[in-house]
Design an enzyme around this catalytic site. Structure first.
Site, PDB file in Angstrom:
ATOM      1  N   LYS A  38       0.846  -1.199   0.000  1.00 13.58           N
ATOM      2  CA  LYS A  38       0.000   0.000   0.000  1.00 13.58           C
ATOM      3  C   LYS A  38       0.880   1.247   0.000  1.00 13.58           C
ATOM      4  O   LYS A  38       2.092   1.171   0.199  1.00 13.58           O
ATOM      5  CB  LYS A  38      -0.912  -0.002   1.233  1.00 13.58           C
ATOM      6  CG  LYS A  38      -0.172   0.053   2.558  1.00 13.58           C
ATOM      7  CD  LYS A  38      -1.125  -0.003   3.733  1.00 13.58           C
ATOM      8  CE  LYS A  38      -0.355   0.057   5.049  1.00 13.58           C
ATOM      9  NZ  LYS A  38      -1.237   0.032   6.223  1.00 13.58           N
ATOM     10  N   ARG A 136      -9.604  -0.136  15.671  1.00 11.95           N
ATOM     11  CA  ARG A 136      -9.555   0.684  14.464  1.00 11.95           C
ATOM     12  C   ARG A 136     -10.594   0.186  13.468  1.00 11.95           C
ATOM     13  O   ARG A 136     -11.527   0.892  13.125  1.00 11.95           O
ATOM     14  CB  ARG A 136      -8.134   0.636  13.891  1.00 11.95           C
ATOM     15  CG  ARG A 136      -7.836   1.670  12.843  1.00 11.95           C
ATOM     16  CD  ARG A 136      -6.363   1.676  12.478  1.00 11.95           C
ATOM     17  NE  ARG A 136      -5.900   0.413  11.898  1.00 11.95           N
ATOM     18  CZ  ARG A 136      -4.655   0.225  11.441  1.00 11.95           C
ATOM     19  NH1 ARG A 136      -3.758   1.194  11.543  1.00 11.95           N
ATOM     20  NH2 ARG A 136      -4.309  -0.936  10.911  1.00 11.95           N
ATOM     21  N   TYR A 264      11.835  31.948   3.865  1.00 10.09           N
ATOM     22  CA  TYR A 264      10.551  32.565   4.171  1.00 10.09           C
ATOM     23  C   TYR A 264      10.430  32.916   5.649  1.00 10.09           C
ATOM     24  O   TYR A 264      10.877  32.163   6.523  1.00 10.09           O
ATOM     25  CB  TYR A 264       9.407  31.627   3.783  1.00 10.09           C
ATOM     26  CG  TYR A 264       9.177  31.507   2.297  1.00 10.09           C
ATOM     27  CD1 TYR A 264       8.965  32.632   1.497  1.00 10.09           C
ATOM     28  CD2 TYR A 264       9.166  30.262   1.677  1.00 10.09           C
ATOM     29  CE1 TYR A 264       8.749  32.516   0.136  1.00 10.09           C
ATOM     30  CE2 TYR A 264       8.940  30.131   0.318  1.00 10.09           C
ATOM     31  CZ  TYR A 264       8.735  31.270  -0.452  1.00 10.09           C
ATOM     32  OH  TYR A 264       8.525  31.151  -1.801  1.00 10.09           O
ATOM     33  N   MET A 313       8.563  24.979  -0.767  1.00  6.44           N
ATOM     34  CA  MET A 313       7.866  23.992  -1.580  1.00  6.44           C
ATOM     35  C   MET A 313       8.828  23.147  -2.405  1.00  6.44           C
ATOM     36  O   MET A 313       8.672  21.925  -2.519  1.00  6.44           O
ATOM     37  CB  MET A 313       6.849  24.673  -2.505  1.00  6.44           C
ATOM     38  CG  MET A 313       6.013  23.681  -3.311  1.00  6.44           C
ATOM     39  SD  MET A 313       4.801  24.476  -4.374  1.00  6.44           S
ATOM     40  CE  MET A 313       3.688  25.179  -3.156  1.00  6.44           C
TER      41      MET A 313
END
Length: 368
Positions: A38, A136, A264, A313
């Protein structure tokens, strides 16, 4: 391998083979082995990984969602594929693509049987999940009779396996809890088998379960993180090989004066003359903003260079003040030596998160 000239994720299939064989040797020869692929095979490439493992004769695959199973079928994977968390909207597709659903609640059980009967199926393989303490997904112990009664009223499906999930198989401080889970699972499956009149496969162990609880190997074991080189403990890790190496290069070097800022929001202010290296990878590639400001690092010419400022990013800045390096030099974020586990620890997270976060924008290279 030659030095990289761009951001790449190298996948070592020989390491994958080593991990598979190591884990396979921990179980009885007749015990089946399910490979969990997965999440893009834990951030590598589900098609490449599954294709290679199928060539090694793995018995089963597991994915989280139907779309992941479809991708494997489209790539020619023929082994059984268990879908661990299917949604009812995809049940027709499951049957059309020969996938095998985990049925974990009355709702999904009834919904899948309804679809299977409408499609005139006979003995379609399904897997019944029981909740033994993870809380779960899964049927509770008190629902056993209700589940078996429903199954006995249809010929459209047949139970291929009964399974559960150990909550803390890697934590030996929770051994008493785990042993109670195992006994609960034995009690549930014994009652369930008696009620349905046949013996489906039983499986409960994940990677740490394989290593720590051989008494719970049953008919099949499941391995995800172990195949990719991580065993949730230093002792286990010593016998496994991380299959993925994330590397990039230095795009540019800057000399920063005392008092100047980097990145930033001026998240880094130089307290001394500082040399920084900018690398072409960022949170769009899976290195999230929980890193930065000293959390996370790259290895350049054998030395660790900490991230400074905020992760951008597409770029990250590193402090290379005390490292002899130049533009174009290779930067390793994690590999077999400096592992994803050690990288992730800097941000108080786990290897699973960082390796599954590497986006498909990053070029994959497979070493065979």
């Amino acid at each position: 391998m030659p030095k990289t000239q761009e951001t790449v994720l190298e996948i070592d299939l020989n390491a994958l083979k080593h991990n598979y064989q190591h884990l396979k040797n921990k179980v009885h020869p007749e015990t089946k082995f399910l490979a969990v692929v997965k999440a893009f095979a834990y951030g590598s490439d589900s098609v490449e990984i599954a294709t290679y493992l199928e060539s090694l004769n793995v018995d089963y695959f597991a994915v989280a969602y139907v779309s992941e199973g479809i991708q494997l079928r489209d790539a020619g994977i023929t082994k059984p594929i268990l879908v661990l968390h299917p949604q009812s909207v995809n049940f027709e597709t499951i049957i059309e693509r020969c996938l095998e659903p985990s049925l974990y609640s009355q709702y999904v059980l009834n919904a899948f049987i309804e679809v299977a009967e409408a499609k005139k199926q006979q003995n379609y393989p399904v897997h019944i999940k029981f909740n033994t303490g993870l809380n779960r997904l899964g049927f509770s112990e008190k629902e056993v009779t209700q589940v078996s009664d429903r199954l006995l009223k249809t010929k459209s499906v047949k139970v291929a396996s009964m399974f559960s999930h150990i909550a803390a198989s890697e934590d030996l401080n929770e051994k008493a809890f785990t042993l109670n889970q195992i006994q609960t699972f034995k009690n549930i499956t014994q009652e369930f088998k008696e009620q349905i009149g046949y013996h489906p496969m039983m499986h409960m162990c994940n990677t740490s379960g394989i290593l720590n609880y051989p008494e719970a190997h049953f008919d099949m074991v499941r391995s995800g993180i172990g195949l990719y080189g991580y065993g949730n403990s230093e002792k286990a890790d010593a016998f496994l090989k991380p299959i993925a190496t994330l590397k990039t290069i230095i795009s540019q070097i800057h000399k920063i004066n005392t008092g100047d800022s980097v990145g930033y929001n001026r998240a880094f202010i130089a307290k001394r003359p500082t040399k920084t290296a900018t690398i072409p990878i960022g949170h769009a590639d899976g290195i999230g903003r929980q890193y930065g400001k000293g959390k996370g690092f790259g290895v350049i010419n054998g030395k660790k260079a900490p991230f400074i400022g905020n992760v951008c990013m597409d770029m990250i800045m590193l402090d290379v003040t005390d490292i002899n390096c130049q533009e174009g030099d290779e930067v390793v974020l994690f590999d077999k030596k400096t592992t994803a586990a050690s990288f992730s620890e800097t941000a108080n997270t786990i290897s699973y998160e960082i390796i599954t976060s590497i986006t498909q924008r990053v070029k994959r290279i497979f070493l065979k």
